[in-house]
Structures are given as structure tokens and as C-alpha cells.
Design an enzyme around this catalytic site. Structure first.
Site, PDB file in Angstrom:
ATOM      1  N   ILE A 103       0.834  -1.202   0.000  1.00 34.73           N
ATOM      2  CA  ILE A 103       0.000   0.000   0.000  1.00 34.73           C
ATOM      3  C   ILE A 103       0.874   1.259   0.000  1.00 34.73           C
ATOM      4  O   ILE A 103       0.636   2.199  -0.747  1.00 34.73           O
ATOM      5  CB  ILE A 103      -0.964   0.029   1.209  1.00 34.73           C
ATOM      6  N   GLY A 104       1.895   1.281   0.854  1.00 34.66           N
ATOM      7  CA  GLY A 104       2.794   2.437   0.902  1.00 34.66           C
ATOM      8  C   GLY A 104       3.464   2.676  -0.436  1.00 34.66           C
ATOM      9  O   GLY A 104       3.583   3.819  -0.885  1.00 34.66           O
ATOM     10  N   TYR A 138      12.236   3.107   2.162  1.00 36.53           N
ATOM     11  CA  TYR A 138      12.641   4.152   1.229  1.00 36.53           C
ATOM     12  C   TYR A 138      13.947   3.790   0.513  1.00 36.53           C
ATOM     13  O   TYR A 138      14.102   4.038  -0.682  1.00 36.53           O
ATOM     14  CB  TYR A 138      12.767   5.498   1.934  1.00 36.53           C
ATOM     15  N   GLU A 150      25.070  14.273   1.518  1.00 37.11           N
ATOM     16  CA  GLU A 150      25.285  15.684   1.176  1.00 37.11           C
ATOM     17  C   GLU A 150      25.518  16.548   2.407  1.00 37.11           C
ATOM     18  O   GLU A 150      25.599  17.762   2.312  1.00 37.11           O
ATOM     19  CB  GLU A 150      24.084  16.196   0.365  1.00 37.11           C
TER      20      GLU A 150
END
Length: 172
Positions: A103-104, A138, A150
Site C-alpha cells: 500500500i505504501g 525508502y 550531502e
């Protein structure tokens, strides 16, 4: 898991608010939530909306008279002076009993589709340091941690600080 992904409407604000409180409780930040469903409605569905939102819901079946919302993605558009148009994902949430079922990823994919259609070249978001399942999710999708790569840090100026900043300018 089969679900419907659709744009949120102002009628969803009560349920969105309960999901926002649920994710805030999960992150131990429930006391930080100062908005309510009326604020959500005004800010997202008024004349000049501040945010956009999509909802994931289970279809009507097995005696359910209406669809059952099981997650959402709240986002807004911004601009990067380095890269141009961007989308900022403020919140992605799926109820605990539906996690690990794609779902995510469906919600994030839809936000990516919307972003690309709007000419965006990147999506930005933050996640809690301790939330290893979210970071792994992620990372598996190809995200990178800009804090490390960064050496960027997400900074905030709260309401009281904003007021002091404005007042200090008036005193110059």
C-alpha cells in the site's frame, strides 16, 4: 493487497485527522499535533490549498457499506534552486494491519506520477532516525539519505521563532 488510490476530498478530513493522530502517536509526537479537521479542510480544500493528499482505501465488499481508508500521502509542491520543481512528501502512512502489503509503495508511486506530470524532478521527505522500517522501505525504493551523502540537516523555525524574527526586523 487490492486497494483504491484516489484524491482526498474535504469529506475525508475527519478520517485523515484520525490517521494523523495515529501516526503522531506511533512517533511519540501526539502532543505536537495542534491542527484539527477544520484546519485540514481549510488548508487543503480552500481557495488556495497549501497541500494535496491522496487516500488508499479498501473497496466496498464483504458487507462493508462504504470504502475503508487505510492510508494516505500528504504532499505539496516546492522549488529547489539547484534542480527546479520538486514535491515534498510531508506524510506517508498506512494503518498497521495493512503494512507490508504494497500500500505504501502504491501511494508513493502515485505521488511520483503526480510529481512527474507536474514537471517535478525530485521528491524530498524526512523520516525519524529510529524508524528503521521506514528508512529500509525508502532505501529499497532507491532513496538516498542526504543527511549523510550531502551533509544536509533539516532545520526548523517554530511559530514563536518566526514571530521573534519578524519583530527583530521591525526593530532595525
Amino acid at each position: 493487497m487490492e486497494c483504491l488510490i484516489r484524491e482526498a476530498t474535504s469529506d475525508d478530513c475527519e478520517h485523515l485527522m484520525s490517521l494523523i493522530q495515529e501516526i503522531a502517536a506511533f512517533h511519540h509526537l501526539l502532543d505536537d499535533v495542534t491542527i484539527n479537521s477544520q484546519v485540514l479542510k481549510a488548508d487543503g480544500f480552500g481557495k488556495d490549498p497549501f497541500y494535496k493528499c491522496i487516500v488508499a482505501e479498501l473497496p466496498v465488499e464483504n458487507g462493508r457499506k462504504q470504502a475503508c481508508p487505510i492510508g494516505y500521502a500528504l504532499y505539496f509542491f516546492g522549488y529547489s534552486v539547484n534542480h527546479g520543481r520538486m514535491v515534498y512528501l510531508e506524510n506517508l502512512y498506512v494503518v498497521s494491519e495493512c503494512r507490508g502489503k504494497g500500500i505504501g509503495k502504491q501511494l508513493l508511486s502515485k505521488v511520483a506520477e503526480i510529481a512527474l506530470a507536474a514537471g517535478c524532478v525530485e521528491m524530498k521527505f524526512v523520516t525519524m532516525e529510529w524508524n528503521h522500517p521506514a528508512k529500509e522501505f525508502y532505501n529499497c525504493l532507491g532513496a538516498h539519505d542526504a543527511t549523510e551523502s550531502e551533509q544536509l540537516h533539516c532545520m526548523e523555525l517554530g511559530h514563536a521563532t518566526l514571530q521573534r524574527l519578524v519583530q527583530s526586523r521591525k526593530e532595525l
